[in-house]
Design a protein around this motif. Structure first.
Motif, PDB file in Angstrom:
ATOM      1  N   VAL A 155       7.720   5.081  -0.300  1.00 57.38           N
ATOM      2  CA  VAL A 155       8.607   4.659  -1.393  1.00 57.38           C
ATOM      3  C   VAL A 155       8.686   3.138  -1.369  1.00 57.38           C
ATOM      4  O   VAL A 155       9.141   2.550  -0.384  1.00 57.38           O
ATOM      5  N   LEU A 156       8.225   2.492  -2.445  1.00 51.34           N
ATOM      6  CA  LEU A 156       8.234   1.035  -2.541  1.00 51.34           C
ATOM      7  C   LEU A 156       9.358   0.566  -3.455  1.00 51.34           C
ATOM      8  O   LEU A 156       9.718   1.247  -4.424  1.00 51.34           O
ATOM      9  N   ASP A 157       9.878  -0.606  -3.160  1.00 53.78           N
ATOM     10  CA  ASP A 157      10.925  -1.230  -3.972  1.00 53.78           C
ATOM     11  C   ASP A 157      10.334  -2.448  -4.675  1.00 53.78           C
ATOM     12  O   ASP A 157      10.109  -3.485  -4.062  1.00 53.78           O
ATOM     13  N   GLU A 169       7.730  -9.662   2.820  1.00 51.79           N
ATOM     14  CA  GLU A 169       8.274  -8.872   3.933  1.00 51.79           C
ATOM     15  C   GLU A 169       7.964  -7.386   3.761  1.00 51.79           C
ATOM     16  O   GLU A 169       7.527  -6.711   4.699  1.00 51.79           O
ATOM     17  N   GLN A 170       8.158  -6.881   2.557  1.00 48.83           N
ATOM     18  CA  GLN A 170       7.885  -5.460   2.315  1.00 48.83           C
ATOM     19  C   GLN A 170       6.381  -5.180   2.340  1.00 48.83           C
ATOM     20  O   GLN A 170       5.955  -4.117   2.808  1.00 48.83           O
ATOM     21  N   ALA A 176       1.672  -2.498   7.895  1.00 49.00           N
ATOM     22  CA  ALA A 176       1.869  -1.922   9.226  1.00 49.00           C
ATOM     23  C   ALA A 176       1.917  -0.401   9.165  1.00 49.00           C
ATOM     24  O   ALA A 176       1.382   0.286  10.048  1.00 49.00           O
ATOM     25  N   ASP A 177       2.532   0.134   8.125  1.00 47.54           N
ATOM     26  CA  ASP A 177       2.605   1.585   7.969  1.00 47.54           C
ATOM     27  C   ASP A 177       1.217   2.166   7.724  1.00 47.54           C
ATOM     28  O   ASP A 177       0.834   3.177   8.335  1.00 47.54           O
ATOM     29  N   ALA A 210      -0.849  -6.142  -7.220  1.00 51.63           N
ATOM     30  CA  ALA A 210      -2.264  -6.130  -6.828  1.00 51.63           C
ATOM     31  C   ALA A 210      -2.416  -6.208  -5.312  1.00 51.63           C
ATOM     32  O   ALA A 210      -3.370  -5.656  -4.747  1.00 51.63           O
ATOM     33  N   LYS A 211      -1.472  -6.877  -4.652  1.00 47.52           N
ATOM     34  CA  LYS A 211      -1.533  -6.966  -3.186  1.00 47.52           C
ATOM     35  C   LYS A 211      -1.271  -5.599  -2.548  1.00 47.52           C
ATOM     36  O   LYS A 211      -1.896  -5.232  -1.552  1.00 47.52           O
ATOM     37  N   ALA A 212      -0.350  -4.851  -3.123  1.00 49.99           N
ATOM     38  CA  ALA A 212      -0.095  -3.503  -2.615  1.00 49.99           C
ATOM     39  C   ALA A 212      -1.299  -2.601  -2.836  1.00 49.99           C
ATOM     40  O   ALA A 212      -1.689  -1.826  -1.949  1.00 49.99           O
ATOM     41  N   ILE A 213      -1.902  -2.689  -4.019  1.00 47.08           N
ATOM     42  CA  ILE A 213      -3.084  -1.877  -4.299  1.00 47.08           C
ATOM     43  C   ILE A 213      -4.214  -2.232  -3.349  1.00 47.08           C
ATOM     44  O   ILE A 213      -4.941  -1.353  -2.857  1.00 47.08           O
ATOM     45  N   ALA A 214      -4.378  -3.519  -3.052  1.00 48.78           N
ATOM     46  CA  ALA A 214      -5.427  -3.940  -2.119  1.00 48.78           C
ATOM     47  C   ALA A 214      -5.206  -3.338  -0.735  1.00 48.78           C
ATOM     48  O   ALA A 214      -6.169  -2.957  -0.047  1.00 48.78           O
TER      49      ALA A 214
END
Length: 299
Positions: A155-157, A169-170, A176-177, A210-214
């Motif tokens: 779950v992302l915020d 930070e997130q 890490a997860d 895009a950073k999360a998708i990467a």
């Protein structure tokens, strides 16, 4: 209580007035088989954008739409393993006291859901004005993970930051997860805003999505479910499928289809048109999760 979803049960589920859609995600079944069938069949329900506290056009039934949606979910023949709300639980307000009142009322309504577990996440209407402070008083963390029957849920915020960013930070937490997971792990991500640039002119994007998708891209079995745009939309970024959910309060136009992002008019001949929720089935015999769209009934 929870229940295992077999093939016959899912056919009954899909027959309750729903529209079935097979996700573009591949590899779910093979990943489960490679794990020795550790993951059993199950399904969950996604609900989104109830905007409790909204009043006026275009929904003259704003005070009863969410309770009707709860009743519709409770009427499913198969009980979901869990339910997730992908944000905008309440409608925005500048009054901190009113914000908490709406969060409290929303919580009381959804406590009537006949399911063992309900997961929540904020939308910008819940968290954008106070960085999620009031939301956390009622629902806890704004980003977290959980596991269910061989699937890892994240779950992302991307709403507590008024600038519509996930934040470094997130993102570090996400990296890490993901580092703990095998490349073929079955992963489902929930976010409120789309992680890709669907239509930034209408705030239908995440600045650092895009950073999360990467970070997710090296994993072969990923699906993203989100809300925010008040309509069904399906999009691929590489092998990652992104599915938006309908709203429980009012529908919005297709991206860029009109000059302004104004809610679609209420049709008294077809009340609740464009509103609904979805069931997502992870069936081992299928190569992809199956999505079934359900309407909010006027009854």
């Amino acid at each position: 209580m929870t229940t295992q979803l077999n093939r016959r049960g899912f056919i009954r589920l899909a027959g309750l007035g729903g529209v079935v859609f097979a996700s573009g995600l591949s590899g779910w079944a093979s990943a489960a088989n490679n794990a020795g069938n550790a993951a059993s069949d199950f399904f969950f329900v996604q609900m989104s954008d109830s905007h409790w506290g909204f009043e006026g056009a275009p929904n003259p039934d704003a005070r009863v739409t969410l309770p009707k949606a709860v009743a519709a979910v409770n009427a499913l023949e198969q009980v979901p393993d869990f339910i997730v709300f992908t944000g905008d639980l309440t409608h925005t307000t500048d009054d901190p006291q009113e914000r908490r009142k709406r969060l409290s009322e929303f919580k009381q309504i959804v406590e009537k859901l006949n399911v063992k577990q309900v997961y929540f996440m904020p939308g910008e209407h819940d968290a954008g004005l106070d960085q999620g402070a009031a939301y956390q008083e009622y629902f806890g963390k704004t980003h977290y993970t959980f596991d269910h029957k061989g699937v890892h849920f994240i779950v992302l915020d991307n709403v507590s930051d008024p600038g519509a960013s996930i934040g470094d930070e997130q993102l570090s937490w996400l990296a890490a997860d993901l580092d703990k997971l095998a490349p073929d792990a079955r992963i489902v991500v929930f976010a409120h805003r789309p992680l890709f640039d669907l239509y930034p002119q209408w705030d239908w994007a995440t600045r650092d999505g895009a950073k999360a998708i990467a970070l997710l891209m090296p994993h072969t079995n990923v699906t993203v479910f989100y809300g925010h745009i008040h309509q069904e939309n399906h999009h691929m970024t590489g092998h990652i499928a992104h599915h938006s959910a309908k709203s429980l309060i009012f529908a919005l136009p297709a991206p860029g289809s009109q000059p302004k992002r104004a809610p679609l008019p209420w049709d008294s001949t077809q009340p609740y048109r464009g509103l609904g929720f979805r069931a997502i089935a992870a069936v081992q015999k299928n190569s992809a999760p199956t999505l079934t769209e359900f309407p909010v009934s006027k009854g």
